[in-house]
Design an enzyme around this catalytic site. Structure first.
Site, PDB file in Angstrom:
ATOM      1  CB  SER A   1      41.414 -14.106  -2.045  1.00 22.72           C
ATOM      2  OG  SER A   1      42.366 -13.552  -2.922  1.00 22.72           O
ATOM      3  NE  ARG A   2      44.547 -13.474  -7.707  1.00 25.36           N
ATOM      4  CZ  ARG A   2      44.799 -12.239  -7.270  1.00 25.36           C
ATOM      5  NH1 ARG A   2      43.827 -11.520  -6.743  1.00 25.36           N
ATOM      6  NH2 ARG A   2      46.008 -11.735  -7.367  1.00 25.36           N
TER       7      ARG A   2
ATOM      8  CB  ALA B   1      62.493 -12.714  -4.183  1.00 28.51           C
TER       9      ALA B   1
ATOM     10  CG  ASN C   1      49.666 -19.438  -2.239  1.00 29.84           C
ATOM     11  OD1 ASN C   1      50.048 -20.104  -3.197  1.00 29.84           O
ATOM     12  ND2 ASN C   1      48.735 -18.489  -2.356  1.00 29.84           N
TER      13      ASN C   1
ATOM     14  CE1 TYR D   1      57.306 -15.099  -8.298  1.00 32.92           C
ATOM     15  CE2 TYR D   1      58.403 -16.222 -10.116  1.00 32.92           C
ATOM     16  CZ  TYR D   1      57.427 -16.195  -9.137  1.00 32.92           C
ATOM     17  OH  TYR D   1      56.567 -17.259  -9.000  1.00 32.92           O
TER      18      TYR D   1
HETATM   19  N1  LIG Z   1      50.493 -19.632 -11.303  1.00 31.64           N
HETATM   20  C1  LIG Z   1      51.683 -19.995 -11.709  1.00 31.64           C
HETATM   21  O1  LIG Z   1      51.900 -20.317 -12.906  1.00 31.64           O
HETATM   22  C2  LIG Z   1      52.825 -20.054 -10.727  1.00 31.64           C
HETATM   23  C3  LIG Z   1      54.061 -20.564 -11.174  1.00 31.64           C
HETATM   24  C4  LIG Z   1      55.120 -20.635 -10.276  1.00 31.64           C
HETATM   25  C5  LIG Z   1      54.963 -20.197  -8.977  1.00 31.64           C
HETATM   26  N2  LIG Z   1      53.765 -19.686  -8.560  1.00 31.64           N
HETATM   27  C6  LIG Z   1      53.666 -19.213  -7.179  1.00 31.64           C
HETATM   28  O2  LIG Z   1      52.497 -19.749  -6.577  1.00 31.64           O
HETATM   29  C7  LIG Z   1      51.975 -18.818  -5.614  1.00 31.64           C
HETATM   30  C8  LIG Z   1      50.510 -18.539  -5.892  1.00 31.64           C
HETATM   31  O3  LIG Z   1      50.402 -18.065  -7.223  1.00 31.64           O
HETATM   32  P1  LIG Z   1      48.985 -17.827  -7.955  1.00 31.64           P
HETATM   33  O4  LIG Z   1      49.272 -17.930  -9.388  1.00 31.64           O
HETATM   34  O5  LIG Z   1      47.928 -18.645  -7.328  1.00 31.64           O
HETATM   35  O6  LIG Z   1      48.754 -16.272  -7.596  1.00 31.64           O
HETATM   36  P2  LIG Z   1      47.468 -15.318  -7.780  1.00 31.64           P
HETATM   37  O7  LIG Z   1      46.442 -15.933  -8.650  1.00 31.64           O
HETATM   38  O8  LIG Z   1      48.018 -13.983  -8.160  1.00 31.64           O
HETATM   39  O9  LIG Z   1      46.922 -15.222  -6.258  1.00 31.64           O
HETATM   40  C9  LIG Z   1      47.736 -14.592  -5.303  1.00 31.64           C
HETATM   41  C10 LIG Z   1      47.014 -14.521  -3.978  1.00 31.64           C
HETATM   42  O10 LIG Z   1      47.875 -13.786  -3.060  1.00 31.64           O
HETATM   43  C11 LIG Z   1      47.176 -12.610  -2.592  1.00 31.64           C
HETATM   44  N3  LIG Z   1      48.151 -11.532  -2.407  1.00 31.64           N
HETATM   45  C12 LIG Z   1      48.900 -10.932  -3.354  1.00 31.64           C
HETATM   46  N4  LIG Z   1      49.655  -9.966  -2.809  1.00 31.64           N
HETATM   47  C13 LIG Z   1      49.374  -9.964  -1.475  1.00 31.64           C
HETATM   48  C14 LIG Z   1      49.826  -9.190  -0.375  1.00 31.64           C
HETATM   49  N5  LIG Z   1      50.720  -8.213  -0.550  1.00 31.64           N
HETATM   50  N6  LIG Z   1      49.332  -9.462   0.873  1.00 31.64           N
HETATM   51  C15 LIG Z   1      48.409 -10.456   1.045  1.00 31.64           C
HETATM   52  N7  LIG Z   1      47.951 -11.219   0.024  1.00 31.64           N
HETATM   53  C16 LIG Z   1      48.418 -10.966  -1.220  1.00 31.64           C
HETATM   54  C17 LIG Z   1      46.147 -12.334  -3.683  1.00 31.64           C
HETATM   55  O11 LIG Z   1      45.060 -11.528  -3.249  1.00 31.64           O
HETATM   56  P3  LIG Z   1      45.103  -9.881  -3.329  1.00 31.64           P
HETATM   57  O12 LIG Z   1      45.687  -9.538  -4.661  1.00 31.64           O
HETATM   58  O13 LIG Z   1      43.676  -9.470  -3.143  1.00 31.64           O
HETATM   59  O14 LIG Z   1      45.972  -9.434  -2.192  1.00 31.64           O
HETATM   60  C18 LIG Z   1      45.708 -13.759  -4.015  1.00 31.64           C
HETATM   61  O15 LIG Z   1      44.850 -14.257  -3.004  1.00 31.64           O
HETATM   62  C19 LIG Z   1      52.885 -17.574  -5.699  1.00 31.64           C
HETATM   63  O16 LIG Z   1      53.869 -17.641  -4.710  1.00 31.64           O
HETATM   64  C20 LIG Z   1      53.511 -17.703  -7.086  1.00 31.64           C
HETATM   65  O17 LIG Z   1      54.766 -17.036  -7.145  1.00 31.64           O
HETATM   66  C21 LIG Z   1      52.698 -19.599  -9.401  1.00 31.64           C
END
Ligand SMILES: NC(=O)c1ccc[n+]([C@@H]2O[C@H](COP(=O)([O-])OP(=O)(O)OC[C@H]3O[C@@H](n4cnc5c(N)ncnc54)[C@H](OP(=O)(O)O)[C@@H]3O)[C@@H](O)[C@H]2O)c1
Length: 256
Positions: free
Chosen positions: A24-25, A159, A90, A156
């Protein structure tokens, strides 16, 4: 000018049915857009729908932290597409704490459910169909910070480390069935979740030294930087790649 060849390449996932969690984002939405542009049919999920769910994707609300949520999602994928060829796990994230010993039990459980067990459960429901069809491509999204084992995020990172190890094992077990399993490890990417987490961390711990100045390539990642890596890994161009962990972090973190 568009040649027939380049048009074919851009539709490299035509006929593939993809499931992307957390679309969703942020990174997940970028992955959904890349897969749609490559010609795949895409089903995605989050706990609630938003205006940033990419147009053209089918959206199902589900909480993937529970077995019931994973089952509802797998059933929706079966009903919508009759099976899944490409699975991108993701979802992920966690709140920071002041240090390893300050992380409460329930936050450990939540981090394990969201970052590791959600993928394990969804795979357990969808890999059997891939085995029957003797084909499939799975990407698990981890984090480039795992080898750094940052104390404020140990729940985190432990995991995600488990997710990486699990991915390698699933890759070797699945290879004889024509299923490839890879991991992508993003560095600091500008997303709503990433920015919110870094703000929480900065409030807890001034002078963390974690900002884009520490990224050797000189900028934060964009969601599309990660989505491009995911698209490559699920495409036929990566047909000899499995069990790998691709760091997409501008060179910031040590490799595990
Ligand atoms: N951004 C970074 O700097 C970064 C760095 C390293 C790793 N990552 C990894 O990359 C991935 C994506 O990160 P992001 O930064 O894009 O995250 P984000 O902006 O927080 O987006 C997370 C997405 O997952 C959904 N989500 C969260 N909890 C959920 C649940 N319990 N069930 C179903 N959907 C759920 C959220 O929607 P809802 O909240 O509406 O459920 C949203 O669509 C993650 O695995 C994160 O650990 C990100």
């Amino acid at each position: 000018m568009t040649t027939i060849e380049s048009e074919w390449e851009t539709r490299e996932l035509a006929g593939r049915r993809a499931l992307v969690t957390g679309g969703s984002r942020g990174i997940g939405a970028a992955v959904v857009r890349r897969l749609l542009d490559a010609g795949a049919e895409v089903l995605t999920t989050a706990r609630s729908a938003t205006s940033t769910v990419p147009e053209g994707a089918t959206f199902v609300a589900a909480d993937v932290r529970t077995r019931a949520g994973a089952e509802a999602l797998a059933a929706a994928a079966q009903e919508t597409f009759g099976g899944v060829d490409v699975l991108v796990h993701n979802v992920g994230g966690a709140r920071p704490f002041t240090g390893a010993l300050a992380i409460p039990d329930e936050e450990w459980q939540d981090a394990l459910d969201l970052n590791l067990l959600a993928a394990v459960r969804l795979d357990s429901l969808l890999v059997p169909g891939m085995r029957e069809r003797r084909s499939g491509a799975i990407v698990h999204v981890s984090s480039a910070a795992v080898p750094a084992a940052i104390p404020q995020f140990l729940h985190y990172e432990a995991a995600k480390a488990g997710l990486e190890n699990y991915s390698r094992g699933l890759a070797s077990e699945s290879a004889p069935y024509g299923i490839r399993v890879n991991t992508v490890s993003p560095g600091r990417v500008a997303t709503p979740g990433g920015e919110a987490t870094r703000e929480q961390w900065a409030r807890l711990d001034e002078g963390t030294g974690q900002d884009s100045a520490t990224v050797p390539l000189g900028r934060d990642g964009r969601p599309d930087d990660i989505a491009d890596a995911v698209l490559f890994l699920v495409s036929g161009r990566a047909s000899w790649l499995t069990g790998s962990n691709l760091f997409v972090d501008g060179g910031e973190f040590p490799r595990g």
